[in-house]
Each structure stands twice: as C-alpha cells, then as structure tokens.
Write an enzyme that holds these catalytic residues in place. Structure first.
Site, short mmCIF file in Angstrom:
data_model
loop_
_atom_site.label_atom_id
_atom_site.label_comp_id
_atom_site.label_asym_id
_atom_site.label_seq_id
_atom_site.Cartn_x
_atom_site.Cartn_y
_atom_site.Cartn_z
CB ILE A 63 3.64 0.34 -2.57
CG1 ILE A 63 2.57 0.96 -3.46
CG2 ILE A 63 4.01 -1.05 -3.00
CD1 ILE A 63 2.94 1.12 -4.91
CB THR A 66 4.09 7.90 -2.89
OG1 THR A 66 5.19 8.37 -2.11
CG2 THR A 66 2.79 8.29 -2.23
CE LYS A 115 2.63 4.05 3.62
NZ LYS A 115 1.75 5.19 3.99
N GLY A 172 -6.09 6.13 0.78
CA GLY A 172 -5.34 7.36 1.01
C GLY A 172 -5.88 8.53 0.22
CB THR A 173 -5.13 9.63 -3.24
OG1 THR A 173 -3.72 9.52 -3.07
CG2 THR A 173 -5.42 10.81 -4.15
N GLY A 210 -2.53 1.58 -2.40
CA GLY A 210 -2.15 2.13 -3.70
C GLY A 210 -3.33 2.37 -4.62
CG ASN A 246 2.51 13.76 -1.18
OD1 ASN A 246 3.30 14.03 -0.29
ND2 ASN A 246 2.14 12.52 -1.43
CB CYS A 262 8.84 9.61 3.71
SG CYS A 262 8.38 11.23 3.04
#
Lengths: 253, 304
Positions: free
Chosen positions: B192, B194, B166, B266-267, B244, B70, B131
């Site tokens: 972690i 991404t 983060k 997350g995902t 992760g 992403n 990020c």
C-alpha cells in the site's frame, strides 16, 4: 559517508541536563569536519525508529564526542549508555563550516546547545583570535565546555550579560572595530533570525548551522527543506545535504 | 542447494523480489554510497511529474511510535531534468529501473508515460494515484474507482511496458480498486501507499507537520498492509507488490506469503540504507532452511 557500529567510551553529565557522549571511531575521527553531523541510531529495536542527528562536538585522536540535552526518548536512551555499549552511526554528513577564508576574528555565537559544534571548530581554527558568546534562558542552559574566551548571556541574568546573545554581540562589536570578523552560529531559529538580520544589515560575514527534523540525513527522504533567499528559486535547499551550514545571506529562516 | 530468487511481475522479470520504494531512494545516487544497487531487484524512482515541484514547506516529517509521518508533497526535479540529469546515472546501475509517475490530471499521467516510454532504461511504470499529501492528483484520484480505471486505461494505451498502479489504503475496499486495474489492462498493483495520519503538539495545540496531515509509514503500518495485500490476493488475480513497514527479511517473507510477488522497502532505507542487501541474504538462507528452491513458491502460499 558510511554506517558503522562503534563502542561508547563514556557518557558524562557536564551539568544539569547537558551530556557529552564519547565514542571510539578512528574512521569517523579521521574524516569528519567541524559543522558536519552524525545520524545516530540509539537503539537496536524499532523504537525509537529513526536515527537522531547530532553535530560533532569534538575529535580527540580516535575518539569523537557529541554534546546533547536530554529532552526526549532518543536522548534519554543515549544519556544512559555505558562504556562498551554499541551505537550505530551514519557519518560524516553535511557540509561543515568554512573557516579557512580571510578573517582575523572568529566569533562563535550559540544559543543553548547550539554551542555543540564549537569545541571542534575552535580547535581547528588556527592563528585567529576567537571569541565565544553563548546565550540561554538561565545558567543551567549554557556551557563553556572546551571553548575559548567565553562570554555568557542569560534571559534571567543568572550568569553573564542580562539579555539575549545577539544583544551581547551588539554590545561587544565596538571591541572588534577595524578587524575583519567572521561569525559562526548555531541555535534556536528566533536567535538565528535576529543574528541574520544584524549581520546582513552590517555586512558581517556569518555562517549559520541550521536544524530541521529529518529521517535519513543524506538527501533521500527530502524531509528537511529550507528556503533560499535567491529570488525566483523554485527549489528548497536540503538541510542535511546542502547544509546544515549556510551563509546567512543564502537562506530564509 | 541454490535458490532461485527471481520473480516475474507479469512480463517484468526481476533478479530478486526486493524493490526500493519510490520516494525513499531519490534517484539512486545518494544511497549508492551505502549499498550495491546492482544487487537489488528493482529501483522505483522518486515520483516524477511533468513540471518540477518544490514540495511542501517544513516541517515535512515527524516520528511517531514505530513509524513516521511525512508530507513531502512530491518534491521532484520534473520530467525534463529527470531525463537529462538522473537517467544517465541510473543507466549505469545494473538493476531494473521502474519510473514512478505523479500527476495532477489524467493528461499529465499520459504525457509523462508517453515521453518516458522511449527511454530504454525505464523498464516499467508505477503510477502514483495515491499520494496523500498533494491536493490534486493524489487521493482525489486514488479514492475514486472511476478515475483509477480511466488512468490505467489511458496510460496502458500509450506504452507496452508493464504498468503498475500504486494503490491507496485509505479506501474501504482496496480489492475493488485492484480489480479495476486488472480490468483496464494494468499489469500489477503496488499496495500500500501511506496511511493518512496526523500528530499534534499538546502545548502549542498545533499540528507537528505543516501540511496538518501526512502519510504514515514504517513498522506501525505493517499489519494493515498485510491485510490489504491478503484481501487483494484472495479476490483478484493480479500480481501484487507488497509495501508497508518491511524492516527485515522476516517481514518480507510474511508479505510474500500473504500474496506478494515482490515487495518494496521504504522507510527502512532512511535508517539502514543497506537493508535491501541484508534482506536478500536473509531470504536466501530462509529458503535454504525451508528447502524452497524457487522463492516465487512463497507467493500467496498462505494456509487459512
């Protein structure tokens, strides 16, 4: 919006590479509207990982149907589903078409599988004249499955009008002179762009169902932005939540 | 046998170790259609920056084998609107709210933290120095150990609430970064963020996402994330929030064993928005089966 595990009723190949998957879901059948979509997890494993968005193509009683092309791993798996297999569906998603406003003729304009949302929309539009124009590269790309008053156009002339579907529309406008027309469209971006320009220039009501890669389908991943035509607007719309259907005047394609 | 699922990340007490990762739950309202947020240990908001950010143009997302890339570009409503229109909803949710902050300068991190410090609903800060999808403020900070130290120190100075940094996995030795966070007064690290990745269309020879590179997430990165958490756990005495590719309770247990006090999902929220609750149930039965009375016993319980 909810997730549900629903049984597949049938997968039918209606032509060359076009499939109809029918599933049993009274809950979705009851709540979903034309132009909305479902996000489907095609396997129980992590591959393919994400859900796949599909327009709702038809609702018959407690059954829902989706029209799709086999073009990748997700749709290959879907095309091989058997009666009784379970698929996980997140629905109903998005806003859907607006078809209860003031117009006399509804013109559907679809490019290839952009026709997917039309059967259900046509069923739900009451007491209006309906004309359906479907374009594709050749006759294998186009279908009139459960649509009304269908005219095809193909780039190679293998069926119907020889040319693209926007040219076909232009050639037919004279037939609609004096009537209030509303266009409902879905298809590849270049086609939608040409249609958007034509409808804005000629002041014709037009709704466009857009597509964009997305992960969640309900607004949290922010993966599917689409730009607004509004000057100075510093925010994107999201295809999944603000769309997928937009007024042609609202968006930049 | 009842299981105590609560965990303490420094002074921050959570009812269970399940946290919803920043950028995967928006500001909570959409996902609440699918899941009971009050059962979740903590919610980490989408990154908030001082001013609204439009984010990157499409395509922002592409699926990859067992993962996704992403490049959203920190699209967010900005600090003012966050306080006005997002906090009221979050206030009503009986979960712990952690605000994730993104910025393009150290001053902006400090200003955001200072402003949000007075919001009672916000219980802790997660500072996003990693990020991969924005030019300033993302990896430029996350890759530079001095910047990470300075940000931690200056944010620490303006709040008494827990400060979580983060961390980026796109560095050679992540434990060095965790150490500087600890030395500068940070309370915990999230690891972690991404991994930088890309994908190309072989017919057009163009990148599949407009930003060219994006952040890889999902089960594909789980082994990398586990190794980074373990590395920090072995070298630095600081609470770790593992992140992760967690898809289910088994993945979550693995993250706790290698050193995580809590973990973020997350995902998976995009695919199964009720995953958090399913993981809580799974953790509870695992603990019962393994005769573990406090889940915190799992943290860093690795046998090497």
């Amino acid at each position: 919006m909810f997730t549900s595990k629903v049984p597949v009723e049938s997968v039918e190949k209606i032509q060359d590479n076009i499939f109809i998957l029918k599933a049993y879901s009274p809950e979705i059948a009851k709540t979903i509207k034309p132009g909305q979509f479902c996000n489907i997890k095609v396997s129980e494993t992590d591959y393919p990982l994400l859900r796949r968005p599909f327009s709702i193509s038809d609702v018959e009683g407690d059954y829902i149907s989706f029209m799709f092309n086999k073009h990748g791993e997700g749709t290959r798996i879907l095309s091989e589903k058997k009666k009784g297999d379970i698929i996980d569906i997140l629905a109903p998603l998005g806003n859907g078409f607006t078809y209860n406003d003031d117009f006399e003729i509804a013109i559907m304009i679809g490019g290839g599988l952009g026709a997917a949302p039309f059967p259900f929309l046509i069923k739900e539009i009451k007491n209006k004249k309906i004309v359906t124009l479907i374009g594709g590269r050749n006759k294998k790309d186009v279908t009139d499955w459960k649509m009304k008053n269908v005219y095809f156009s193909t780039d190679d002339g293998s069926i119907g009008f020889h040319g693209n579907v926007v040219e076909l529309l232009k050639s037919k406008m004279v037939e609609f002179a004096g009537s209030q027309v509303k266009i409902f469209s879905c298809g590849p971006t270049p086609m939608l762009k040409a249609l958007q320009k034509f409808t804005i220039d000629n002041n014709i009501k037009c709704e466009i169902s857009t597509e964009c890669a997305m992960a969640c389908g309900f607004g949290i991943c922010q993966g599917c932005p689409i730009d607004s035509r509004e000057q100075g607007k510093d925010k994107y719309y999201l295809v999944c939540k603000d769309g997928p259907v937009f007024d042609a005047e609202a968006i930049v394609l | 046998m009842s299981v105590d699922l609560s965990v303490n990340i420094g002074s921050l007490k959570l009812k269970n170790p399940v946290m919803l990762a920043s950028g995967t739950v928006g500001y909570g309202n959409e996902i609440s259609n699918f899941t009971d947020l009050s059962k979740i240990g903590a919610i980490v908001t989408k990154s908030v920056s001082l001013k609204p950010r439009k984010g990157n143009p499409p395509q922002r997302i592409v699926e990859t084998p067992s993962g996704m890339l992403n490049a959203i570009g920190l699209a967010n409503v900005g600090l003012e609107d966050f306080i006005k229109s997002k906090i009221p909803f979050l206030k009503e949710v009986d979960s712990t709210l952690i605000c994730n902050i993104a910025a393009s300068s150290i001053e902006e991190y400090v200003e955001c933290t200072k402003t949000l410090d007075s919001e009672e609903t916000v219980k802790a800060f997660e500072i996003n120095v990693s990020c991969p999808n924005v030019r300033e403020g993302g990896l430029i900070f996350g890759n530079d150990i001095k910047s990470v130290g300075k940000i931690t120190e200056q944010v620490r100075a303006v709040t008494n609430k827990p400060v979580i940094i983060k961390l980026s996995p796109n560095v050679s030795t992540i434990s060095d970064f965790a150490k500087v966070v600890k030395d500068e007064g940070g309370d915990a690290v999230s690891a972690i963020n991404t991994l930088v990745g890309t994908a190309f269309d072989i017919y057009k020879r163009t990148p599949k996402i407009k930003n060219i590179t994006g952040g890889l997430s999902g089960p594909a990165i789980k082994p990398v994330a586990l190794a980074k958490v373990l590395e920090i756990s072995r070298k630095v005495d600081i609470p770790i929030i593992g992140i992760g590719g967690i898809m289910n309770w088994k993945d979550a247990v693995e993250f706790m064993i290698v050193g995580s006090t809590a973990f973020q999902i997350g995902t998976v929220n995009f695919i199964n928005p009720n995953a958090g609750l399913e993981i809580i149930e799974g953790l509870e039965s695992y603990c019962k089966e393994m005769k573990i009375s406090k889940i915190s016993e799992l943290t860093a319980s690795y046998q090497l």
